[in-house]
Design a protein around this motif. Structure first.
Motif, PDB file in Angstrom:
ATOM      1  N   ASP A 259       9.934   6.321 -22.240  1.00 54.29           N
ATOM      2  CA  ASP A 259      10.809   5.895 -23.330  1.00 54.29           C
ATOM      3  C   ASP A 259      10.901   4.366 -23.279  1.00 54.29           C
ATOM      4  OD1 ASP A 259      13.597   5.073 -24.344  1.00 54.29           O
ATOM      5  OD2 ASP A 259      13.452   7.153 -25.018  1.00 54.29           O
ATOM      6  N   LYS A 260      10.953   3.728 -24.418  1.00 60.56           N
ATOM      7  CA  LYS A 260      10.981   2.259 -24.481  1.00 60.56           C
ATOM      8  C   LYS A 260      12.240   1.655 -23.861  1.00 60.56           C
ATOM      9  CE  LYS A 260       7.113   1.434 -26.645  1.00 60.56           C
ATOM     10  NZ  LYS A 260       6.014   0.863 -25.924  1.00 60.56           N
ATOM     11  N   THR A 261      13.291   2.474 -23.687  1.00 68.28           N
ATOM     12  CA  THR A 261      14.518   1.959 -23.089  1.00 68.28           C
ATOM     13  C   THR A 261      14.493   2.022 -21.561  1.00 68.28           C
ATOM     14  OG1 THR A 261      15.653   4.108 -23.155  1.00 68.28           O
ATOM     15  CG2 THR A 261      15.869   2.665 -25.103  1.00 68.28           C
ATOM     16  N   TRP A 262      13.489   2.688 -21.007  1.00 68.61           N
ATOM     17  CA  TRP A 262      13.391   2.808 -19.553  1.00 68.61           C
ATOM     18  C   TRP A 262      12.679   1.605 -18.955  1.00 68.61           C
ATOM     19  CZ3 TRP A 262      11.056   8.290 -18.298  1.00 68.61           C
ATOM     20  CH2 TRP A 262      11.833   9.287 -18.902  1.00 68.61           C
ATOM     21  N   THR A 263      13.023   1.293 -17.735  1.00 66.07           N
ATOM     22  CA  THR A 263      12.168   0.439 -16.924  1.00 66.07           C
ATOM     23  C   THR A 263      11.265   1.393 -16.140  1.00 66.07           C
ATOM     24  OG1 THR A 263      12.168  -1.505 -15.476  1.00 66.07           O
ATOM     25  CG2 THR A 263      13.692   0.259 -14.911  1.00 66.07           C
ATOM     26  N   ALA A 264      10.145   0.923 -15.670  1.00 63.44           N
ATOM     27  CA  ALA A 264       9.197   1.823 -15.016  1.00 63.44           C
ATOM     28  C   ALA A 264       8.643   1.219 -13.726  1.00 63.44           C
ATOM     29  CB  ALA A 264       8.042   2.161 -15.949  1.00 63.44           C
ATOM     30  N   ILE A 265       8.556   2.061 -12.716  1.00 62.28           N
ATOM     31  CA  ILE A 265       7.905   1.694 -11.466  1.00 62.28           C
ATOM     32  C   ILE A 265       6.427   2.023 -11.614  1.00 62.28           C
ATOM     33  CG2 ILE A 265       7.667   2.283  -9.022  1.00 62.28           C
ATOM     34  CD1 ILE A 265      10.685   2.882  -9.012  1.00 62.28           C
ATOM     35  N   ARG A 266       5.582   1.078 -11.271  1.00 56.27           N
ATOM     36  CA  ARG A 266       4.134   1.282 -11.369  1.00 56.27           C
ATOM     37  C   ARG A 266       3.474   0.855 -10.068  1.00 56.27           C
ATOM     38  NH1 ARG A 266       1.424   0.486 -16.041  1.00 56.27           N
ATOM     39  NH2 ARG A 266      -0.214   1.493 -14.849  1.00 56.27           N
ATOM     40  N   MET A 267       2.462   1.581  -9.686  1.00 57.97           N
ATOM     41  CA  MET A 267       1.551   1.202  -8.601  1.00 57.97           C
ATOM     42  C   MET A 267       2.227   0.891  -7.264  1.00 57.97           C
ATOM     43  SD  MET A 267      -1.736   1.039  -9.634  1.00 57.97           S
ATOM     44  CE  MET A 267      -2.367  -0.109  -8.427  1.00 57.97           C
ATOM     45  N   LEU A 268       3.034   1.780  -6.767  1.00 60.28           N
ATOM     46  CA  LEU A 268       3.562   1.607  -5.419  1.00 60.28           C
ATOM     47  C   LEU A 268       2.419   1.820  -4.436  1.00 60.28           C
ATOM     48  CD1 LEU A 268       5.920   1.315  -3.401  1.00 60.28           C
ATOM     49  CD2 LEU A 268       6.186   3.791  -3.548  1.00 60.28           C
ATOM     50  N   VAL A 269       2.113   0.813  -3.648  1.00 61.13           N
ATOM     51  CA  VAL A 269       1.025   0.909  -2.672  1.00 61.13           C
ATOM     52  C   VAL A 269       1.489   0.352  -1.324  1.00 61.13           C
ATOM     53  CG1 VAL A 269      -0.827   0.797  -4.394  1.00 61.13           C
ATOM     54  CG2 VAL A 269      -0.014  -1.315  -3.339  1.00 61.13           C
ATOM     55  N   VAL A 270       1.019   1.006  -0.268  1.00 56.56           N
ATOM     56  CA  VAL A 270       1.288   0.543   1.096  1.00 56.56           C
ATOM     57  C   VAL A 270      -0.026   0.623   1.864  1.00 56.56           C
ATOM     58  CG1 VAL A 270       2.560   0.984   3.240  1.00 56.56           C
ATOM     59  CG2 VAL A 270       3.701   1.317   1.038  1.00 56.56           C
ATOM     60  N   SER A 271      -0.313  -0.399   2.612  1.00 58.65           N
ATOM     61  CA  SER A 271      -1.515  -0.410   3.447  1.00 58.65           C
ATOM     62  C   SER A 271      -1.512   0.815   4.361  1.00 58.65           C
ATOM     63  CB  SER A 271      -1.550  -1.681   4.297  1.00 58.65           C
ATOM     64  OG  SER A 271      -2.581  -1.628   5.243  1.00 58.65           O
ATOM     65  N   PRO A 272      -2.621   1.541   4.442  1.00 59.57           N
ATOM     66  CA  PRO A 272      -2.651   2.735   5.294  1.00 59.57           C
ATOM     67  C   PRO A 272      -2.204   2.477   6.734  1.00 59.57           C
ATOM     68  CG  PRO A 272      -4.578   2.700   3.887  1.00 59.57           C
ATOM     69  CD  PRO A 272      -3.873   1.376   3.692  1.00 59.57           C
ATOM     70  N   GLU A 273      -2.503   1.318   7.271  1.00 57.80           N
ATOM     71  CA  GLU A 273      -2.122   1.045   8.661  1.00 57.80           C
ATOM     72  C   GLU A 273      -0.621   0.768   8.823  1.00 57.80           C
ATOM     73  OE1 GLU A 273      -3.280  -3.224  10.048  1.00 57.80           O
ATOM     74  OE2 GLU A 273      -4.725  -2.649   8.491  1.00 57.80           O
ATOM     75  N   TYR A 274       0.105   0.609   7.715  1.00 60.92           N
ATOM     76  CA  TYR A 274       1.546   0.342   7.777  1.00 60.92           C
ATOM     77  C   TYR A 274       2.386   1.512   7.253  1.00 60.92           C
ATOM     78  CZ  TYR A 274       0.886  -4.471   9.203  1.00 60.92           C
ATOM     79  OH  TYR A 274       0.572  -5.598   9.922  1.00 60.92           O
ATOM     80  N   ARG A 275       1.769   2.624   6.976  1.00 60.27           N
ATOM     81  CA  ARG A 275       2.511   3.772   6.457  1.00 60.27           C
ATOM     82  C   ARG A 275       3.422   4.360   7.531  1.00 60.27           C
ATOM     83  NH1 ARG A 275      -2.418   6.284   2.954  1.00 60.27           N
ATOM     84  NH2 ARG A 275      -2.254   4.783   1.266  1.00 60.27           N
ATOM     85  N   GLY A 276       4.473   5.013   7.054  1.00 53.93           N
ATOM     86  CA  GLY A 276       5.410   5.644   7.971  1.00 53.93           C
ATOM     87  C   GLY A 276       6.459   4.699   8.528  1.00 53.93           C
ATOM     88  N   LYS A 277       6.526   3.485   7.995  1.00 53.00           N
ATOM     89  CA  LYS A 277       7.474   2.484   8.481  1.00 53.00           C
ATOM     90  C   LYS A 277       8.586   2.197   7.463  1.00 53.00           C
ATOM     91  CE  LYS A 277       3.772   0.312  11.098  1.00 53.00           C
ATOM     92  NZ  LYS A 277       4.097   0.152  12.478  1.00 53.00           N
ATOM     93  N   GLY A 278       8.647   2.983   6.385  1.00 48.75           N
ATOM     94  CA  GLY A 278       9.692   2.797   5.391  1.00 48.75           C
ATOM     95  C   GLY A 278       9.395   1.727   4.350  1.00 48.75           C
ATOM     96  N   ILE A 279       8.174   1.240   4.297  1.00 49.22           N
ATOM     97  CA  ILE A 279       7.838   0.163   3.367  1.00 49.22           C
ATOM     98  C   ILE A 279       7.869   0.657   1.926  1.00 49.22           C
ATOM     99  CG2 ILE A 279       6.009  -1.436   2.662  1.00 49.22           C
ATOM    100  CD1 ILE A 279       5.274  -1.579   5.702  1.00 49.22           C
ATOM    101  N   GLY A 280       7.310   1.829   1.660  1.00 46.46           N
ATOM    102  CA  GLY A 280       7.343   2.376   0.308  1.00 46.46           C
ATOM    103  C   GLY A 280       8.767   2.587  -0.177  1.00 46.46           C
ATOM    104  N   LYS A 281       9.601   3.108   0.692  1.00 46.39           N
ATOM    105  CA  LYS A 281      11.013   3.326   0.343  1.00 46.39           C
ATOM    106  C   LYS A 281      11.711   1.993   0.080  1.00 46.39           C
ATOM    107  CE  LYS A 281      15.095   5.767   1.992  1.00 46.39           C
ATOM    108  NZ  LYS A 281      15.643   6.591   3.082  1.00 46.39           N
TER     109      LYS A 281
END
Length: 159
Positions: free
Chosen positions: A78-100
């Motif tokens: 919807d045009k009134t929404w803001t949108a999150i796009r392309m959340l990416v985390v380096s594979p070697e840094y996953r599991g550290k809460g960076i995406g969150k």
């Protein structure tokens, strides 16, 4: 680790992390080359969105774009929404809460901008991200046409 706004000097690192982050899904997409070409230009989102990066000791380890209302060319939202796009985390840094942490940065920015709804689209193949979004309160709004053969849905969160 700190989260900050993207700077043009981050372009190469961010684009490389985006490719690395999506590479685990290569066998799912029917046109991997087209998808990865788009993903590998993630830094271009800075032209129309707030682009945030996660930095650890001078190294970019993740990123996400927050597209303001009315500026999102993606017709899934919807045009009134803001949108999150392309959340990416380096594979070697996953599991550290960076995406969150990156997602919370988007939510905080949207709230400060008096946005009422934030949306995103994701796929069941992105199990970790989808589970995180659902724990944060995002609910499925609708299914959309597959992207290069992969099932996707639009999720939204009322702020």
């Amino acid at each position: 680790m700190r989260i900050r706004l993207f700077q043009v000097e981050d372009t190469d690192q961010l684009n490389q992390i985006a490719v690395e982050a999506f590479s685990q899904f290569e066998h799912h997409y029917s046109d991997w080359q087209s998808l990865i070409t788009a993903v590998g230009n993630m830094a271009n989102l800075a032209q129309s969105a707030h682009l945030f990066v996660a930095e650890d000791d001078g190294k970019i380890v993740g990123g996400v774009a927050l597209v303001p209302p009315n500026d999102n060319p993606n017709s899934h939202f919807d045009k009134t929404w803001t949108a999150i796009r392309m959340l990416v985390v380096s594979p070697e840094y996953r599991g550290k809460g960076i995406g969150k942490a990156l997602t919370h940065t988007c939510l905080d920015h949207a709230k400060q901008s008096d946005v009422k709804t934030i949306g995103l689209h994701t796929s069941p193949i992105m199990e970790v991200a989808l589970a995180m979004y659902q724990r944060m309160g995002f609910e499925k709004f609708k299914d959309i046409d597959p992207i290069f053969g992969v099932e996707y849905g639009v999720y939204k969160l009322e702020l």
